[in-house]
Design an enzyme around this catalytic site. Sequence first.
Site, PDB file in Angstrom:
ATOM      1  CG  ASP A  45      -5.009   0.050  -2.473  1.00 30.78           C
ATOM      2  OD1 ASP A  45      -4.610  -0.475  -1.429  1.00 30.78           O
ATOM      3  OD2 ASP A  45      -4.269   0.275  -3.442  1.00 30.78           O
TER       4      ASP A  45
ATOM      5  CG  ASP B  88      -1.825   1.153   1.489  1.00 31.28           C
ATOM      6  OD1 ASP B  88      -0.622   1.418   1.462  1.00 31.28           O
ATOM      7  OD2 ASP B  88      -2.629   1.538   0.630  1.00 31.28           O
TER       8      ASP B  88
ATOM      9  CG  ASP C  90      -2.503   4.829  -0.998  1.00 35.17           C
ATOM     10  OD1 ASP C  90      -1.324   5.204  -1.026  1.00 35.17           O
ATOM     11  OD2 ASP C  90      -2.983   4.017  -1.797  1.00 35.17           O
TER      12      ASP C  90
END
Length: 617
Positions: A510, A514, A317
């Site tokens: 995180d 997600d 990410d």
Amino acid sequence: MTKKMKKKLIRIIISFILLVLAFILKLDNTIINNILFIISYLIVGYDIVLKALRNIARGKVFDENFLMTIATIGAFFIGEFPEAVAVMLFYQVGELFQSYAVDKSRKSVAALMDIRPDYANVYRNEEIEKVNPNDVNIGEIILIKPGEKIPIDGVVVEGSSLLNTLALTGESMPRSVTEGDEVLSGCINNEGILKVKVTKEFGESTVSKILDLVENASSRKSKSENFISKFAKYYTPIVVIIAILLAFIPPLILDTTFKTWIYRALSFLVVSCPCALVISIPLSFFGGIGASSKIGVLVKGSNYLEALANTEIIVCDKTGTLTEGIFKVQKVDAVGYSDEDLLRYTSYAENYSNHPIALSIKEAYGKDINEKLVTKTKELKGMGVIAKVESKEVLVGNEKLMEEYNIDYIKSNDIGTIIYIAIDKKYAGTILISDKIKEDAYKAVKEFRENNVKKIVMLTGDREEISKNVSKELKLDKYYAELLPQDKVKKVESLMQEKSEYGKLVFIGDGINDAPVLALSDIGVAMGGLGSDAAIEAADIVIMTDEPSKLANAIKISKKTMQIVKENIIFAITVKILVLILSAIGIATMWAAVFADVGVSVIAIINALRILRVKKD
């Protein structure tokens, strides 16, 4: 050394003295000599014999206790008293080494268990009460004195201090906190007195979740451990049957005594004990999990540690993982409004959001927000928010939001995160917000390459221009920009097809937004677990700080663990097969069998302990 280990050591020493005494005396009266051997045997081996009898009563016959008992008692029956005592004595030495090794490796993980708080000081009826952390309610004020552990997550309402986060993050640098800062259970208050308002119940606090994770880590076994368990289950009965055949078939066919072949069969039983594999393989993985915890990386099971060694693709990410996630408002371009008014409307619309972008806008506005002026706030996934502010309809988001509501807007060419604002269906301007690439991200990418990761990919919902710039700076293999959460899932599904049969795809994010991608990946890694409940819940591995390079260190640990596991398997099986053959044909004595069992176990255990020698960066 534990109390139990000390008792075993004393028994070993007494037994060894009696064994040596019997050899030195060499009395003509063999009865006295044999009595010394038997006493020596009972002192050191009574617990093994009792375990074997209990297991037989439960239907669990074929284990190492059974093998040792049958082999040693059989040796007594054929008159090999010294060998009987020596086998049990050295077996117990091996068991002592095993206990020491397990104890040592457990201490790495057990250091985390020290974060469990014993009590909480709560303000009740204008007095301080010392209570169990489970009895503290959300909203109550607790007092943390210097040197005490923070028992429950909360927010500092009075005082400032430095917190020791070593047990959680693996970092020795203390963290400074003051009024308004969030503090997490498990940290130790180094200096000043803190008053903290509790924000979570103890069962939902950081320390509680971490302890659950650590306690359950050993329940998820690796393929190697499962293979060894199945191997031992079928292997032991087979060698017992072979030993029985070896003891009775050759004497009936060949012109030899039963005693010779029974001795060979007993030696065969001693060497066949799968201790080296059954002990050292789980110990290696447990050591690997312990070594990872030392650097602030929590691995939820040895299966994930094993899989990590085969990492081929790393998907990251962007915000908060590769970039700092600390957004700052760089520029305000208002159309038809003053810059201050545009910031005010945008701040009010974003009032209920804790997204870093929203927080940066509110920080730039810098004034109190009257919540009564904000109504009907609605979040539009992947686009932004819509809210009623002072009876005006305010749209705050990206280009997709403007297009969704047919707003005639002016596209910005600035590099950064562009927030578009429309008020009452009319374009009102933009706010430019920029993020910064983490210094640690450069190190992480470099070390991923050194660990033979074939592809590093970035997924983000951010704009194409920003994503391209970050990807180019970090020298990533690929990036995908302007993705909605469901688009990320599709990209990961596609990337999963690109890895080899044994390769693994690791996603690092995180752990909050997600969760679907974390679940889909072979290994989901949540970073910054200190600030994220969802991270600890959703991921297979949790990095307790915001440093992606710690994943590279965890990959190194996993590779070293797997190397040690392979070394122990190859070494143990090679030596055992060789000595099994030599025992069957009468070349290897029971003393050689003892080395093949206990000696190999001790060497394998010492080799497994190497994984604990991990240096912190």
